[in-house]
Design an enzyme around this catalytic site. Sequence first.
Site, mmCIF file in Angstrom:
data_model
loop_
_atom_site.group_PDB
_atom_site.id
_atom_site.type_symbol
_atom_site.label_atom_id
_atom_site.label_comp_id
_atom_site.label_asym_id
_atom_site.label_seq_id
_atom_site.Cartn_x
_atom_site.Cartn_y
_atom_site.Cartn_z
ATOM 1 N N ASP A 89 49.898 8.956 9.528
ATOM 2 C CA ASP A 89 50.997 8.059 9.143
ATOM 3 C C ASP A 89 50.887 7.613 7.693
ATOM 4 O O ASP A 89 51.861 7.189 7.085
ATOM 5 C CB ASP A 89 51.046 6.857 10.093
ATOM 6 C CG ASP A 89 49.687 6.189 10.225
ATOM 7 O OD1 ASP A 89 49.277 5.499 9.288
ATOM 8 O OD2 ASP A 89 49.007 6.381 11.260
ATOM 9 N N ASP A 140 41.337 20.678 10.881
ATOM 10 C CA ASP A 140 40.543 19.927 11.849
ATOM 11 C C ASP A 140 39.403 19.199 11.116
ATOM 12 O O ASP A 140 38.547 19.842 10.495
ATOM 13 C CB ASP A 140 39.982 20.919 12.886
ATOM 14 C CG ASP A 140 39.244 20.209 14.005
ATOM 15 O OD1 ASP A 140 39.038 18.981 13.907
ATOM 16 O OD2 ASP A 140 38.878 20.896 14.978
ATOM 17 N N GLY A 141 39.398 17.890 11.211
ATOM 18 C CA GLY A 141 38.374 17.084 10.538
ATOM 19 C C GLY A 141 36.957 17.435 10.982
ATOM 20 O O GLY A 141 36.002 17.308 10.216
ATOM 21 N N ASP A 158 40.205 7.750 11.059
ATOM 22 C CA ASP A 158 41.376 7.047 11.583
ATOM 23 C C ASP A 158 41.978 7.907 12.692
ATOM 24 O O ASP A 158 43.001 8.561 12.523
ATOM 25 C CB ASP A 158 42.365 6.835 10.426
ATOM 26 C CG ASP A 158 43.600 6.074 10.849
ATOM 27 O OD1 ASP A 158 43.651 5.614 12.001
ATOM 28 O OD2 ASP A 158 44.519 5.948 10.016
ATOM 29 N N THR A 160 42.852 9.134 16.904
ATOM 30 C CA THR A 160 43.463 8.698 18.160
ATOM 31 C C THR A 160 42.331 8.340 19.130
ATOM 32 O O THR A 160 41.157 8.316 18.741
ATOM 33 C CB THR A 160 44.302 9.845 18.762
ATOM 34 O OG1 THR A 160 43.469 11.005 18.850
ATOM 35 C CG2 THR A 160 45.497 10.181 17.897
ATOM 36 N N ASP A 161 42.668 8.091 20.376
ATOM 37 C CA ASP A 161 41.644 7.794 21.387
ATOM 38 C C ASP A 161 40.763 9.038 21.628
ATOM 39 O O ASP A 161 41.183 10.156 21.324
ATOM 40 C CB ASP A 161 42.310 7.383 22.711
ATOM 41 C CG ASP A 161 42.976 6.017 22.618
ATOM 42 O OD1 ASP A 161 42.878 5.381 21.564
ATOM 43 O OD2 ASP A 161 43.592 5.594 23.613
HETATM 44 N N1 AG3 Z 1 44.610 5.047 15.474
HETATM 45 C C1 AG3 Z 1 44.064 4.310 16.578
HETATM 46 C C2 AG3 Z 1 45.001 4.193 17.701
HETATM 47 C C3 AG3 Z 1 44.360 3.895 19.012
HETATM 48 C C4 AG3 Z 1 45.308 3.210 19.888
HETATM 49 N N2 AG3 Z 1 44.996 3.422 21.249
HETATM 50 C C5 AG3 Z 1 45.870 3.133 22.239
HETATM 51 N N3 AG3 Z 1 47.026 2.621 21.985
HETATM 52 N N4 AG3 Z 1 45.504 3.367 23.475
HETATM 53 C C6 AG3 Z 1 45.829 4.595 14.931
HETATM 54 C C7 AG3 Z 1 46.272 5.401 13.767
HETATM 55 C C8 AG3 Z 1 46.858 4.551 12.718
HETATM 56 N N5 AG3 Z 1 46.799 5.156 11.442
#
Ligand code: AG3
Length: 285
Positions: A89, A140-141, A158, A160-161
Amino acid sequence: MIDDGLTYTEFHSKGMGLILRLKRCITSFDTKFQRLDLYETLDFGKLLTLDNLVMVTEKDEFIYHEMIAHVPLFSHKNPENVLVIGGGDGGTVREVVKHKTVKNVDMVEIDEDVVKISKKYLPTMSCELDNPKVNLYFQDGVKWVEDKENYYDVIIIDSTDPVSIGEGLFTSEFYRNCLKSLKPGGVLANQTESPFHNPEWVEATYKKLKKVFPIVKMFTAYVPTYPAGVWSFGFCSKDVDPIENFQEERYKEYNLKLKYYNNDIHKGAFAVPQFVKELINKSEV
Ligand code: AG3
């Protein structure tokens, strides 16, 4: 309460979760890697979800992005070369480039569609992705750090889950490669989930981090739209302590116009509740 309108729901446990009233869905599709949905909410601005999980809303994204960027950057003596893994983002990069010392930012995002959608619909987050200091790589990081050595001052994960495409960013091997990619005096920050809702993830993650990094601390911030409202981040380093080495003079000199992070928060964010302390120290017992 009866809800009569269009809503987005994310369950955080079997029986509780988050509900956001929506005005409309802006776009929805399967990228090469995940499901992407973008909505206009009633009062949280636009909402981006990946695989049906909240990633950002325009209203509260500043909290997460300021914290994941400024805590490591203001702990480093002279951050010049920065790696951001994920963060499609653009919110993290927007904060990183506020640091005058930073000469180069490599952003490695696996999913180009996240960047495309953000550039089109989320300009307040993606605004610095075309900054000349920023290099975007759609890779891929996990692989990216395999062949880097003694190269970055700061690494920010940064992600995701730790499910599906995010999983590789929570493994011991990846952490070892991150440590190898850091220069002496280097620091790493990563998002480490909700200690309340996902204690097993948090425990496992800190166990792995502590096996790899000599210094591992947790800091937290409240993010209204994330599970439990309190989010955790890891601070990892070979030789930098976030409090002892806090570059407070530089923080004051920069006089950045931020909305969440400040010098008190930098220090206070490392104070964690007792149940969380016990969770992340389990590995030492
Ligand atoms: N990264 C972490 C998001 C984790 C949210 N988890 C959830 N909603 N279950 C966010 C990326 C922002 N740049």
